[in-house]
Design a protein around this motif. Structure first.
Motif, PDB file in Angstrom:
ATOM      1  N   TYR A  46      -3.539  -7.181  25.542  1.00 33.17           N
ATOM      2  CA  TYR A  46      -2.308  -6.481  26.233  1.00 33.17           C
ATOM      3  C   TYR A  46      -1.902  -7.497  27.502  1.00 33.17           C
ATOM      4  N   ASP A  47      -0.599  -7.556  27.423  1.00 33.85           N
ATOM      5  CA  ASP A  47       0.232  -8.033  28.381  1.00 33.85           C
ATOM      6  C   ASP A  47       1.365  -7.507  28.656  1.00 33.85           C
ATOM      7  N   LYS A  48       1.679  -7.299  30.087  1.00 36.84           N
ATOM      8  CA  LYS A  48       3.003  -6.435  30.183  1.00 36.84           C
ATOM      9  C   LYS A  48       4.358  -7.022  29.788  1.00 36.84           C
ATOM     10  N   ASN A  49       4.072  -8.709  29.723  1.00 37.36           N
ATOM     11  CA  ASN A  49       5.107  -9.211  29.199  1.00 37.36           C
ATOM     12  C   ASN A  49       5.500  -9.427  27.538  1.00 37.36           C
ATOM     13  N   ASN A  50       4.383  -8.737  26.855  1.00 36.90           N
ATOM     14  CA  ASN A  50       4.633  -8.863  25.358  1.00 36.90           C
ATOM     15  C   ASN A  50       5.412  -7.645  24.902  1.00 36.90           C
ATOM     16  N   GLU A  51       5.901  -7.871  23.839  1.00 35.53           N
ATOM     17  CA  GLU A  51       6.761  -6.800  22.805  1.00 35.53           C
ATOM     18  C   GLU A  51       6.163  -6.744  21.609  1.00 35.53           C
ATOM     19  N   TYR A  52       5.256  -5.596  21.290  1.00 33.19           N
ATOM     20  CA  TYR A  52       4.626  -5.558  20.127  1.00 33.19           C
ATOM     21  C   TYR A  52       5.621  -4.908  19.004  1.00 33.19           C
ATOM     22  N   VAL A  53       5.218  -5.478  17.928  1.00 35.32           N
ATOM     23  CA  VAL A  53       6.116  -5.006  16.728  1.00 35.32           C
ATOM     24  C   VAL A  53       5.162  -4.720  15.503  1.00 35.32           C
ATOM     25  N   LEU A  54       5.076  -3.458  14.948  1.00 38.76           N
ATOM     26  CA  LEU A  54       4.524  -3.187  13.735  1.00 38.76           C
ATOM     27  C   LEU A  54       5.430  -3.451  12.469  1.00 38.76           C
ATOM     28  N   ASP A  55       5.242  -4.426  11.852  1.00 39.28           N
ATOM     29  CA  ASP A  55       5.805  -5.165  10.825  1.00 39.28           C
ATOM     30  C   ASP A  55       5.311  -4.477   9.237  1.00 39.28           C
ATOM     31  N   SER A  56       5.143  -3.284   9.295  1.00 34.53           N
ATOM     32  CA  SER A  56       4.658  -2.604   7.846  1.00 34.53           C
ATOM     33  C   SER A  56       5.109  -1.241   7.674  1.00 34.53           C
ATOM     34  N   LYS A  57       4.958  -0.794   6.553  1.00 27.56           N
ATOM     35  CA  LYS A  57       5.732   0.517   6.094  1.00 27.56           C
ATOM     36  C   LYS A  57       4.569   1.359   5.599  1.00 27.56           C
ATOM     37  N   LYS A  58       4.578   2.712   5.898  1.00 24.97           N
ATOM     38  CA  LYS A  58       3.694   3.668   5.227  1.00 24.97           C
ATOM     39  C   LYS A  58       3.913   4.131   3.819  1.00 24.97           C
ATOM     40  N   PHE A  59       2.912   4.192   3.094  1.00 22.51           N
ATOM     41  CA  PHE A  59       3.013   4.688   1.996  1.00 22.51           C
ATOM     42  C   PHE A  59       3.415   6.019   1.715  1.00 22.51           C
ATOM     43  N   ASN A  60       4.303   6.452   0.671  1.00 22.14           N
ATOM     44  CA  ASN A  60       4.673   7.796   0.442  1.00 22.14           C
ATOM     45  C   ASN A  60       3.628   8.735   0.170  1.00 22.14           C
ATOM     46  N   ASP A  61       3.690   9.884   0.609  1.00 23.19           N
ATOM     47  CA  ASP A  61       2.814  11.292   0.243  1.00 23.19           C
ATOM     48  C   ASP A  61       2.367  11.064  -1.285  1.00 23.19           C
ATOM     49  N   ASP A  62       3.239  10.871  -2.273  1.00 27.86           N
ATOM     50  CA  ASP A  62       2.895  10.694  -3.620  1.00 27.86           C
ATOM     51  C   ASP A  62       2.093   9.633  -4.035  1.00 27.86           C
ATOM     52  N   GLU A  63       1.942   8.520  -3.267  1.00 26.76           N
ATOM     53  CA  GLU A  63       1.196   7.339  -3.465  1.00 26.76           C
ATOM     54  C   GLU A  63      -0.065   7.529  -2.916  1.00 26.76           C
ATOM     55  N   ILE A  64      -0.325   8.374  -2.147  1.00 26.51           N
ATOM     56  CA  ILE A  64      -1.897   8.419  -1.403  1.00 26.51           C
ATOM     57  C   ILE A  64      -2.589   9.659  -2.048  1.00 26.51           C
ATOM     58  N   VAL A  65      -2.261  10.320  -3.217  1.00 27.27           N
ATOM     59  CA  VAL A  65      -3.146  11.441  -3.820  1.00 27.27           C
ATOM     60  C   VAL A  65      -4.091  10.994  -4.714  1.00 27.27           C
ATOM     61  N   GLY A  66      -5.194  11.534  -4.683  1.00 19.05           N
ATOM     62  CA  GLY A  66      -6.326  11.194  -5.566  1.00 19.05           C
ATOM     63  C   GLY A  66      -7.443  10.226  -4.963  1.00 19.05           C
ATOM     64  N   LYS A  67      -8.750  10.400  -5.660  1.00 23.33           N
ATOM     65  CA  LYS A  67      -9.724   9.673  -5.175  1.00 23.33           C
ATOM     66  C   LYS A  67      -9.504   8.153  -5.013  1.00 23.33           C
ATOM     67  N   GLU A  68      -8.765   7.627  -6.150  1.00 21.01           N
ATOM     68  CA  GLU A  68      -8.714   6.081  -5.990  1.00 21.01           C
ATOM     69  C   GLU A  68      -7.602   5.540  -4.952  1.00 21.01           C
ATOM     70  N   GLN A  69      -7.007   6.532  -4.340  1.00 22.26           N
ATOM     71  CA  GLN A  69      -6.069   5.972  -3.332  1.00 22.26           C
ATOM     72  C   GLN A  69      -6.502   6.092  -1.886  1.00 22.26           C
ATOM     73  N   GLU A  70      -7.898   6.246  -1.654  1.00 27.49           N
ATOM     74  CA  GLU A  70      -8.479   6.138  -0.606  1.00 27.49           C
ATOM     75  C   GLU A  70      -8.183   5.009   0.462  1.00 27.49           C
ATOM     76  N   MET A  71      -7.974   3.705  -0.201  1.00 28.84           N
ATOM     77  CA  MET A  71      -7.620   2.824   0.719  1.00 28.84           C
ATOM     78  C   MET A  71      -6.144   2.575   1.111  1.00 28.84           C
ATOM     79  N   ARG A  72      -5.452   3.554   0.526  1.00 30.11           N
ATOM     80  CA  ARG A  72      -3.962   3.644   0.814  1.00 30.11           C
ATOM     81  C   ARG A  72      -3.942   5.109   2.117  1.00 30.11           C
ATOM     82  N   ARG A  73      -4.746   5.883   1.861  1.00 31.23           N
ATOM     83  CA  ARG A  73      -5.056   6.889   2.956  1.00 31.23           C
ATOM     84  C   ARG A  73      -5.265   6.292   4.367  1.00 31.23           C
ATOM     85  N   LEU A  74      -6.271   5.178   4.128  1.00 30.60           N
ATOM     86  CA  LEU A  74      -6.873   4.460   5.321  1.00 30.60           C
ATOM     87  C   LEU A  74      -5.853   3.677   5.945  1.00 30.60           C
ATOM     88  N   TYR A  75      -5.083   3.260   5.089  1.00 24.97           N
ATOM     89  CA  TYR A  75      -3.782   2.250   5.363  1.00 24.97           C
ATOM     90  C   TYR A  75      -2.807   3.456   6.321  1.00 24.97           C
TER      91      TYR A  75
END
Length: 103
Positions: A46-75
């Motif tokens: 942290y520094d007050k002179n920094n601008e922070y950017v999150l350059d990622s997108k969430k997975f859609n709800d239908d892409e995180i269903v099921g036990k095998e999608q646990e990593m996507r839910r964590l994401y």
């Protein structure tokens, strides 16, 4: 001077990687889903002179269903966490900058 700090979330074979300015800052696995406030503070650098950017997108709800999608839910959980933190920090930095300019 404003420094732009770019965060990305990436999934590799076994981990969710939190990448800051093209370097892996933290790896989270399904077996060890732990990230604490100290980790987040250190990742932000942290520094007050920094601008922070999150350059990622969430997975859609239908892409995180099921036990095998646990990593996507964590994401998505990690995305939400960082989105909220980055938004709050950037807003606070704008407020500080505005107060400094008014003096």
């Amino acid at each position: 001077m404003t420094n732009k700090i770019i965060f990305k979330l990436e999934i590799d074979k076994d981990n969710l990687n939190i990448v800051v300015n093209e370097k892996i800052a933290k790896k989270i696995s399904i077996k060890n889903k732990n990230i604490n406030t100290n980790d987040i503070y250190n990742i932000l650098k942290y520094d007050k002179n920094n601008e922070y950017v999150l350059d990622s997108k969430k997975f859609n709800d239908d892409e995180i269903v099921g036990k095998e999608q646990e990593m996507r839910r964590l994401y998505n959980y990690t995305y939400d966490l960082f989105f909220e933190i980055i938004d709050a920090v950037n807003e606070e930095n704008k407020k500080i900058l505005k107060e400094q300019k008014s003096k």
